[in-house]
Design a protein around this motif. Sequence first.
Motif, PDB file in Angstrom:
ATOM      1  N   LEU A  58       0.825  -1.208   0.000  1.00 19.55           N
ATOM      2  CA  LEU A  58       0.000   0.000   0.000  1.00 19.55           C
ATOM      3  C   LEU A  58       0.861   1.260   0.000  1.00 19.55           C
ATOM      4  O   LEU A  58       0.576   2.230  -0.709  1.00 19.55           O
ATOM      5  N   LEU A  59       1.931   1.249   0.778  1.00 16.99           N
ATOM      6  CA  LEU A  59       2.839   2.394   0.815  1.00 16.99           C
ATOM      7  C   LEU A  59       3.508   2.605  -0.541  1.00 16.99           C
ATOM      8  O   LEU A  59       3.636   3.741  -1.013  1.00 16.99           O
ATOM      9  N   LEU A  60       3.902   1.520  -1.176  1.00 11.05           N
ATOM     10  CA  LEU A  60       4.508   1.596  -2.503  1.00 11.05           C
ATOM     11  C   LEU A  60       3.500   2.135  -3.522  1.00 11.05           C
ATOM     12  O   LEU A  60       3.841   2.961  -4.374  1.00 11.05           O
ATOM     13  N   ALA A  61       2.252   1.691  -3.425  1.00 14.57           N
ATOM     14  CA  ALA A  61       1.213   2.178  -4.340  1.00 14.57           C
ATOM     15  C   ALA A  61       0.984   3.677  -4.163  1.00 14.57           C
ATOM     16  O   ALA A  61       0.825   4.404  -5.149  1.00 14.57           O
ATOM     17  N   ILE A  62       0.985   4.156  -2.934  1.00 15.96           N
ATOM     18  CA  ILE A  62       0.824   5.585  -2.679  1.00 15.96           C
ATOM     19  C   ILE A  62       1.971   6.368  -3.324  1.00 15.96           C
ATOM     20  O   ILE A  62       1.760   7.389  -3.973  1.00 15.96           O
ATOM     21  N   GLY A  63       3.188   5.876  -3.163  1.00 13.59           N
ATOM     22  CA  GLY A  63       4.342   6.551  -3.755  1.00 13.59           C
ATOM     23  C   GLY A  63       4.293   6.564  -5.271  1.00 13.59           C
ATOM     24  O   GLY A  63       4.579   7.586  -5.910  1.00 13.59           O
ATOM     25  N   ILE A  64       3.906   5.447  -5.868  1.00 13.44           N
ATOM     26  CA  ILE A  64       3.834   5.371  -7.331  1.00 13.44           C
ATOM     27  C   ILE A  64       2.733   6.293  -7.859  1.00 13.44           C
ATOM     28  O   ILE A  64       2.945   7.025  -8.838  1.00 13.44           O
ATOM     29  N   LEU A  65       1.570   6.290  -7.222  1.00 13.53           N
ATOM     30  CA  LEU A  65       0.476   7.139  -7.678  1.00 13.53           C
ATOM     31  C   LEU A  65       0.793   8.624  -7.496  1.00 13.53           C
ATOM     32  O   LEU A  65       0.458   9.445  -8.357  1.00 13.53           O
ATOM     33  N   ALA A  66       1.446   8.989  -6.406  1.00 10.39           N
ATOM     34  CA  ALA A  66       1.825  10.385  -6.195  1.00 10.39           C
ATOM     35  C   ALA A  66       2.849  10.831  -7.236  1.00 10.39           C
ATOM     36  O   ALA A  66       2.764  11.943  -7.779  1.00 10.39           O
ATOM     37  N   THR A  67       3.815   9.973  -7.530  1.00  9.52           N
ATOM     38  CA  THR A  67       4.814  10.299  -8.544  1.00  9.52           C
ATOM     39  C   THR A  67       4.170  10.423  -9.916  1.00  9.52           C
ATOM     40  O   THR A  67       4.485  11.348 -10.684  1.00  9.52           O
ATOM     41  N   ALA A  68       3.262   9.507 -10.241  1.00  7.78           N
ATOM     42  CA  ALA A  68       2.573   9.565 -11.535  1.00  7.78           C
ATOM     43  C   ALA A  68       1.726  10.835 -11.643  1.00  7.78           C
ATOM     44  O   ALA A  68       1.707  11.484 -12.701  1.00  7.78           O
ATOM     45  N   GLY A  69       1.064  11.218 -10.571  1.00  9.35           N
ATOM     46  CA  GLY A  69       0.275  12.444 -10.577  1.00  9.35           C
ATOM     47  C   GLY A  69       1.128  13.678 -10.797  1.00  9.35           C
ATOM     48  O   GLY A  69       0.777  14.567 -11.583  1.00  9.35           O
ATOM     49  N   GLN A  70       2.274  13.750 -10.129  1.00  9.92           N
ATOM     50  CA  GLN A  70       3.171  14.890 -10.318  1.00  9.92           C
ATOM     51  C   GLN A  70       3.725  14.911 -11.733  1.00  9.92           C
ATOM     52  O   GLN A  70       3.837  15.970 -12.356  1.00  9.92           O
ATOM     53  N   TRP A  71       4.064  13.750 -12.257  1.00  6.47           N
ATOM     54  CA  TRP A  71       4.588  13.674 -13.625  1.00  6.47           C
ATOM     55  C   TRP A  71       3.534  14.134 -14.631  1.00  6.47           C
ATOM     56  O   TRP A  71       3.821  14.870 -15.571  1.00  6.47           O
ATOM     57  N   MET A  72       2.282  13.712 -14.426  1.00  2.00           N
ATOM     58  CA  MET A  72       1.217  14.112 -15.338  1.00  2.00           C
ATOM     59  C   MET A  72       0.916  15.603 -15.247  1.00  2.00           C
ATOM     60  O   MET A  72       0.622  16.240 -16.264  1.00  2.00           O
ATOM     61  N   MET A  73       0.987  16.179 -14.038  1.00  3.97           N
ATOM     62  CA  MET A  73       0.785  17.631 -13.912  1.00  3.97           C
ATOM     63  C   MET A  73       1.893  18.391 -14.625  1.00  3.97           C
ATOM     64  O   MET A  73       1.630  19.381 -15.312  1.00  3.97           O
ATOM     65  N   THR A  74       3.125  17.925 -14.488  1.00  6.20           N
ATOM     66  CA  THR A  74       4.242  18.575 -15.179  1.00  6.20           C
ATOM     67  C   THR A  74       4.069  18.462 -16.687  1.00  6.20           C
ATOM     68  O   THR A  74       4.280  19.430 -17.429  1.00  6.20           O
ATOM     69  N   LEU A  75       3.659  17.298 -17.153  1.00  6.43           N
ATOM     70  CA  LEU A  75       3.411  17.084 -18.577  1.00  6.43           C
ATOM     71  C   LEU A  75       2.266  17.967 -19.069  1.00  6.43           C
ATOM     72  O   LEU A  75       2.326  18.531 -20.169  1.00  6.43           O
ATOM     73  N   ALA A  76       1.218  18.113 -18.265  1.00 11.64           N
ATOM     74  CA  ALA A  76       0.089  18.960 -18.644  1.00 11.64           C
ATOM     75  C   ALA A  76       0.514  20.420 -18.767  1.00 11.64           C
ATOM     76  O   ALA A  76       0.112  21.123 -19.705  1.00 11.64           O
ATOM     77  N   TYR A  77       1.347  20.894 -17.852  1.00  9.64           N
ATOM     78  CA  TYR A  77       1.836  22.268 -17.952  1.00  9.64           C
ATOM     79  C   TYR A  77       2.743  22.447 -19.161  1.00  9.64           C
ATOM     80  O   TYR A  77       2.746  23.493 -19.795  1.00  9.64           O
ATOM     81  N   ALA A  78       3.517  21.421 -19.490  1.00 11.25           N
ATOM     82  CA  ALA A  78       4.463  21.540 -20.604  1.00 11.25           C
ATOM     83  C   ALA A  78       3.776  21.462 -21.960  1.00 11.25           C
ATOM     84  O   ALA A  78       4.216  22.119 -22.907  1.00 11.25           O
ATOM     85  N   THR A  79       2.715  20.665 -22.085  1.00  7.18           N
ATOM     86  CA  THR A  79       2.132  20.441 -23.405  1.00  7.18           C
ATOM     87  C   THR A  79       0.725  21.001 -23.570  1.00  7.18           C
ATOM     88  O   THR A  79       0.267  21.170 -24.690  1.00  7.18           O
ATOM     89  N   GLY A  80       0.034  21.264 -22.491  1.00 11.97           N
ATOM     90  CA  GLY A  80      -1.367  21.671 -22.591  1.00 11.97           C
ATOM     91  C   GLY A  80      -1.550  23.166 -22.460  1.00 11.97           C
ATOM     92  O   GLY A  80      -0.598  23.955 -22.485  1.00 11.97           O
ATOM     93  N   ALA A  81      -2.805  23.546 -22.324  1.00 15.36           N
ATOM     94  CA  ALA A  81      -3.151  24.940 -22.102  1.00 15.36           C
ATOM     95  C   ALA A  81      -2.884  25.263 -20.632  1.00 15.36           C
ATOM     96  O   ALA A  81      -3.561  24.756 -19.740  1.00 15.36           O
ATOM     97  N   THR A  82      -1.884  26.077 -20.406  1.00 12.48           N
ATOM     98  CA  THR A  82      -1.447  26.377 -19.039  1.00 12.48           C
ATOM     99  C   THR A  82      -2.573  26.972 -18.201  1.00 12.48           C
ATOM    100  O   THR A  82      -2.726  26.637 -17.025  1.00 12.48           O
ATOM    101  N   LEU A  83      -3.380  27.836 -18.809  1.00 14.29           N
ATOM    102  CA  LEU A  83      -4.464  28.476 -18.073  1.00 14.29           C
ATOM    103  C   LEU A  83      -5.481  27.443 -17.575  1.00 14.29           C
ATOM    104  O   LEU A  83      -5.914  27.481 -16.428  1.00 14.29           O
ATOM    105  N   GLY A  84      -5.852  26.514 -18.435  1.00 14.67           N
ATOM    106  CA  GLY A  84      -6.813  25.489 -18.046  1.00 14.67           C
ATOM    107  C   GLY A  84      -6.272  24.572 -16.966  1.00 14.67           C
ATOM    108  O   GLY A  84      -6.979  24.205 -16.029  1.00 14.67           O
ATOM    109  N   VAL A  85      -5.001  24.206 -17.090  1.00 19.48           N
ATOM    110  CA  VAL A  85      -4.381  23.328 -16.089  1.00 19.48           C
ATOM    111  C   VAL A  85      -4.308  24.039 -14.741  1.00 19.48           C
ATOM    112  O   VAL A  85      -4.626  23.460 -13.698  1.00 19.48           O
TER     113      VAL A  85
END
Length: 143
Positions: A58-85
């Motif tokens: 469970l602890l490993l799953a929390i770490g993986i999901l948190a890392t994936a969420g941060q990676w996706m937010m960074t990707l969204a800021y880099a490639t998407g509409a910054t205002l919407g994100v």
Amino acid sequence: MALARPLGADRPGLASPPLFMVGAALAFTVMGACVKLASERYVAGEIVFYRSLVGLALLLAIGILATAGQWMMTLAYATGATLGVAALQYLGIVFGFGFGVWLFDDPVTTLSLAGMALIIGAGVTATLLHDRRSAPGATPNEA
């Protein structure tokens, strides 16, 4: 010597007992029943090992999901509409407040409502202004 008070006892608006305490008691009861059932088949060392293994998973799953969420937010800021994100990210504050009121009976104050209205209003205003500037008839200097 002062006696320990239950968590949240000094907050008159907090439900008694708080929902998380009821959930923790329920989880502990279920865990106790599972250990009792498992003790008929397994020795104590195996039960402790498997409980630790589940906790680690469970602890490993929390770490993986948190890392994936941060990676996706960074990707969204880099490639998407910054205002919407950014507008969606700031709505996390509003959702967090809503969960606090729903789950922990946090008080709803005028200041918190004004803050949420400011967040939502700023997001809507920025989106409308951006949409108006990027309309098909807008000149390049306006966009």
